[in-house]
Scaffold this active site. Structure first.
Site, PDB file in Angstrom:
ATOM      1  N   TYR A 275       7.407  -9.743   7.358  1.00  0.00           N
ATOM      2  CA  TYR A 275       7.112  -8.321   7.541  1.00  0.00           C
ATOM      3  C   TYR A 275       7.585  -7.898   8.924  1.00  0.00           C
ATOM      4  O   TYR A 275       7.587  -8.694   9.869  1.00  0.00           O
ATOM      5  CB  TYR A 275       5.605  -8.057   7.474  1.00  0.00           C
TER       6      TYR A 275
ATOM      7  N   ASP B 105       0.816  -1.215   0.000  1.00  0.00           N
ATOM      8  CA  ASP B 105       0.000   0.000   0.000  1.00  0.00           C
ATOM      9  C   ASP B 105       0.849   1.264   0.000  1.00  0.00           C
ATOM     10  O   ASP B 105       2.034   1.222   0.329  1.00  0.00           O
ATOM     11  CB  ASP B 105      -0.874   0.037   1.262  1.00  0.00           C
TER      12      ASP B 105
END
Lengths: 256, 256
Positions: A112, A54
């Protein structure tokens, strides 16, 4: 001349980009790379990433591939490609890949990290940490909550609607989800088979609420089991999130 | 109402600013802070830093002071001041100070760090490291050279002309000058009584040349003793330099 598949590794500072995926008006990472490829090859070449990120999300190591006719070594393609990229996007490696390799479909997992700063992060970290002011986080409670998300689950409760109607399989496996403190820095690290849309930021937001005492660790398990999006917690802001690593199956040395 | 002196701590990302010191056309850190003070107090208030930093140089902790009439707690002044600062400048602390305190003249030393990255720094570090490509640095040799600069010396050979004709005392004392590797990151750290213009970047540039083998460690001692600027080495780029800490004498609890 036959096309060759190239596997590429890059890092980026998400602050300056409108996310990974190409869009009308440009300004995305994919646009920046495809613009550069157009300049080199004189035609549109599409790149495929391990997954989109994003707007505002960073990558320490994103992987993408593309096919092109190139008669020189991969290294010279890398030099041509990297020299014209915008600030905030760094190409670190370009290697020739087998035609069977696909940056997205060959990936077997990803790591992540989500970065939180207790207090105000100093200026050089402010773009990469979620600064949470005066709150002190209870790391032990956060890890207790995190343990409830480990393993294979339906993660619908930690997903958001991306729009466009495409349905992702909500069953994912988290191999690792840990919370560690180093001074005022709190790092949430996860390794998993895959992630639904906004899943890591929603998990980080929920764990943050556990850290402040707004949610109890047991509630995380209940939310997971509900399999529906709760309004009990918010997604953590994009700026604290880093895609750190994409894992691919190691080809066994004897199988073709 | 009498004026009160305030001592302030801030960090900044030098990338977005034209250095510390106010200049025509603005865009400096001092301008940003004084603009904000003007909004709060409705008049020009001058701030004094521990020292200026050049365009592109960062600070983990810079100290400045100013005098103002403010009848509320220091904390409310801090909140008023920090809320309107431009991105890349973070105010971390505002405390009341004795009228005898001066951010520059009361300082007894400073710590700087210079960051080098072997290879290309990943995107989120690219603004804060000097990326030196394929070179591998010999840390042991760099430390051998650094040891020749420790102690009190005339550092004219590691200074540049600032222009404006003002002459700084070239005799400074380095209490610490060390080089450490962590993976591909090489950190040069120095603590000293003071520094001449561009001194840390010139030392970093010279030590880099020792690390690559362009200069021998003994040459650093010879350059120092020459007391004149040599064209044998270049100043390292501003982006790798951080002002990390300003030291003030600890007031003894029993004095006055």
């Amino acid at each position: 001349m036959p096309e060759q598949r190239f596997k590429c590794f890059c890092s980026y500072d998400g602050t300056a980009f409108k996310g990974w995926q190409s869009q009308l008006g440009g300004g995305t990472l994919q646009d920046a790379i495809e613009d550069r490829l157009f300049k080199i090859f004189g035609k549109k070449i599409r790149v495929h990433a391990s997954g989109r990120t994003d707007a505002g999300v960073h990558a320490l190591e994103q992987v993408f591939h593309f096919d092109a006719e190139w008669r020189h070594p991969a290294r010279s393609l890398m030099l041509a490609l990297k020299s014209g990229l915008p600030e905030g996007l760094v190409l670190s490696r370009v290697v020739k890949a087998d035609g069977g390799f696909h940056a997205r479909y060959s990936a077997v997992g990803k790591r992540y990290a989500y970065n939180i700063f207790e207090g105000d992060a100093p200026a050089h970290l402010a773009r990469y940490f979620w600064s949470v002011g005066d709150r002190r986080l209870d790391i032990e409670k956060m890890n207790e909550a995190a343990s409830k998300l480990l393993g294979e689950h339906d993660f619908t409760a930690f997903s958001a609607n991306r729009g466009g109607g495409s349905k992702d399989n909500p069953v994912k496996t988290l191999y690792k989800l840990s919370v560690r403190r180093r001074g005022k820095k709190v790092r949430i690290e996860t390794e998993g088979s895959g992630y639904m849309y906004k899943m890591v930021r929603l998990i980080a937001g929920a764990l943050f609420d556990v850290g402040t005492g707004r949610l109890a660790p047991e509630e995380i398990g209940e939310i997971l089991e509900s399999k529906s999006r709760s309004n009990k917690f918010q997604a953590a802001p994009a700026k604290g999130l880093f895609l750190e690593r994409v894992f691919y199956k190691r080809p066994s040395p004897r199988s073709k």
